[in-house]
Design an enzyme around this catalytic site. Structure first.
Site, PDB file in Angstrom:
ATOM      1  N   ASN A  26       0.872  -1.181   0.000  1.00  0.00           N
ATOM      2  CA  ASN A  26       0.000   0.000   0.000  1.00  0.00           C
ATOM      3  C   ASN A  26       0.905   1.227   0.000  1.00  0.00           C
ATOM      4  OD1 ASN A  26      -1.839   2.006   0.514  1.00  0.00           O
ATOM      5  ND2 ASN A  26      -2.398   1.297   2.566  1.00  0.00           N
ATOM      6  N   TRP A  27       1.078   1.813  -1.185  1.00  0.00           N
ATOM      7  CA  TRP A  27       2.046   2.918  -1.318  1.00  0.00           C
ATOM      8  C   TRP A  27       1.477   4.227  -0.767  1.00  0.00           C
ATOM      9  CZ3 TRP A  27       4.259   2.041  -6.998  1.00  0.00           C
ATOM     10  CH2 TRP A  27       4.902   0.801  -7.036  1.00  0.00           C
ATOM     11  N   LYS A  28       0.212   4.244  -0.451  1.00  0.00           N
ATOM     12  CA  LYS A  28      -0.438   5.445   0.103  1.00  0.00           C
ATOM     13  C   LYS A  28      -0.146   6.661  -0.795  1.00  0.00           C
ATOM     14  CE  LYS A  28      -0.358   3.282   4.595  1.00  0.00           C
ATOM     15  NZ  LYS A  28      -0.406   3.413   6.040  1.00  0.00           N
TER      16      LYS A  28
ATOM     17  N   GLY B 294       2.662  -1.101   4.377  1.00  0.00           N
ATOM     18  CA  GLY B 294       2.727   0.319   4.036  1.00  0.00           C
ATOM     19  C   GLY B 294       4.171   0.764   3.858  1.00  0.00           C
ATOM     20  N   GLY B 295       4.750   1.313   4.919  1.00  0.00           N
ATOM     21  CA  GLY B 295       6.095   1.899   4.850  1.00  0.00           C
ATOM     22  C   GLY B 295       7.134   1.006   4.189  1.00  0.00           C
TER      23      GLY B 295
HETATM   24  P1  PGA Z   1       2.527   0.283   7.742  1.00  0.00           P
HETATM   25  O1  PGA Z   1       1.094   0.524   7.057  1.00  0.00           O
HETATM   26  O2  PGA Z   1       3.072  -0.996   7.184  1.00  0.00           O
HETATM   27  O3  PGA Z   1       3.335   1.478   7.371  1.00  0.00           O
HETATM   28  O4  PGA Z   1       2.274   0.175   9.221  1.00  0.00           O
HETATM   29  C1  PGA Z   1       0.208  -0.528   6.807  1.00  0.00           C
HETATM   30  C2  PGA Z   1      -1.055  -0.013   6.165  1.00  0.00           C
HETATM   31  O5  PGA Z   1      -1.544   1.056   6.560  1.00  0.00           O
HETATM   32  O6  PGA Z   1      -1.619  -0.641   5.246  1.00  0.00           O
END
Ligand code: PGA
Length: 269
Positions: free
Chosen positions: A12-14, A251-252
């Site tokens: 999830n690259w946001k 995410g990160g």
């Molecule tokens: P994170 O995010 O791995 O940066 O904690 C996960 C997500 O929000 O899908």
């Protein structure tokens, strides 16, 4: 007994990366997994504006896979595929700023993340609106990845299972089965904080989700339930070894090829 479910690792690259960075990251992942395939499904979820370019990076791979199987296998059979981070519940029309499931499907997306806690928090998304988006996704044969998870306050108040049960009941419309949804358990307090849930906490909630959906899905043992919240290269293997964990929403750590690929490879162990 649980059936073997191929793991799904979704990045999830946001709201990150420019166009060059997005295509370079997608390409690095494609090259590595083409040279060294892993027994897992990989989903890349860039921001809307980069979706078409990232689908373009995968085109050659998808074409090769179609040729290899010599049939009309859907793109979903590809090991690396592309999804969006949200979609509109509407099919089309005067909805300024929105993107429809049909538009996503048209450019090659096969999945969509829905009800992420950042959407619930910053865009006031309710379970009801998530359910409407799931139906819109199904209408275009997109696979919805439905996110659920409790806040720290809710966990500390002992409400975790109530919150998850309510989100599952409200966000999953009738018509769901083990093949047309994926559930992502993402404790809100573990997202982007570096505070990964303990293995016991993850196990407990994943088992609860599977049991909770037993009456709604014909073959709940085949449902993929993935974990999200500070998944990194160094904790992924332990998380993936848990019985009811079928992958991760990352995410990160999905923003760098090395760390994301290390997580993908941990899923193939
Ligand atoms: P994170 O995010 O791995 O940066 O904690 C996960 C997500 O929000 O899908």
């Amino acid at each position: 007994m649980t059936l073997k479910r191929r793991k799904l690792i979704a990045g999830n690259w946001k709201m990150n990366l420019n166009s060059v960075e997005a295509t370079e990251l997608a390409d690095a992942i494609r090259v590595s997994l083409t040279q060294n395939p892993v027994d897992a499904d990989v989903l890349l979820c860039p921001a809307f504006v980069h979706l078409e370019a990232v689908c373009g990076v995968m085109d050659e791979l998808w074409e090769a896979q179609h040729e290899a199987t010599d049939d009309d296998a859907p793109v979903f059979d590809a090991r690396i595929f592309v999804g969006a981070q949200d979609c509109s519940p509407q099919n089309n029309g005067a909805f300024t700023g929105d993107v429809s499931a049909e538009m996503l499907s048209d450019i090659g997306c096969v999945a969509v993340v829905l009800g992420h806690s950042e959407r619930r928090q910053y865009h006031a998304e309710s379970d009801e609106s998530v359910a409407a988006k799931v139906k819109a996704a199904w209408g275009q044969e997109l696979l919805p990845i439905i996110c659920v998870g409790e806040t720290l306050e809710e966990r500390e108040a002992g409400q975790t299972m109530d919150v998850i049960a309510r989100q599952l009941a409200g966000s999953i419309p009738d018509g769901a089965d083990q093949d047309n949804i994926v559930i992502a358990y993402e404790p809100v307090w573990a997202i982007g904080t570096g505070k990964v849930a303990t293995l016991e906490q993850i196990s407990e909630v994943h088992a609860f989700i599977r049991a909770n959906l037993e009456n709604r899905l014909a073959m709940v043992d085949e449902l993929r339930i993935i974990y999200g919240g500070s998944v990194k290269a160094d904790n992924a293997a332990d998380i993936f070894a848990l019985d009811d964990v079928d992958g991760a929403l990352v995410g990160g750590a999905s923003l760098k090829a090395d760390s994301f690929l290390a997580i993908v490879r941990a899923a193939g162990l």
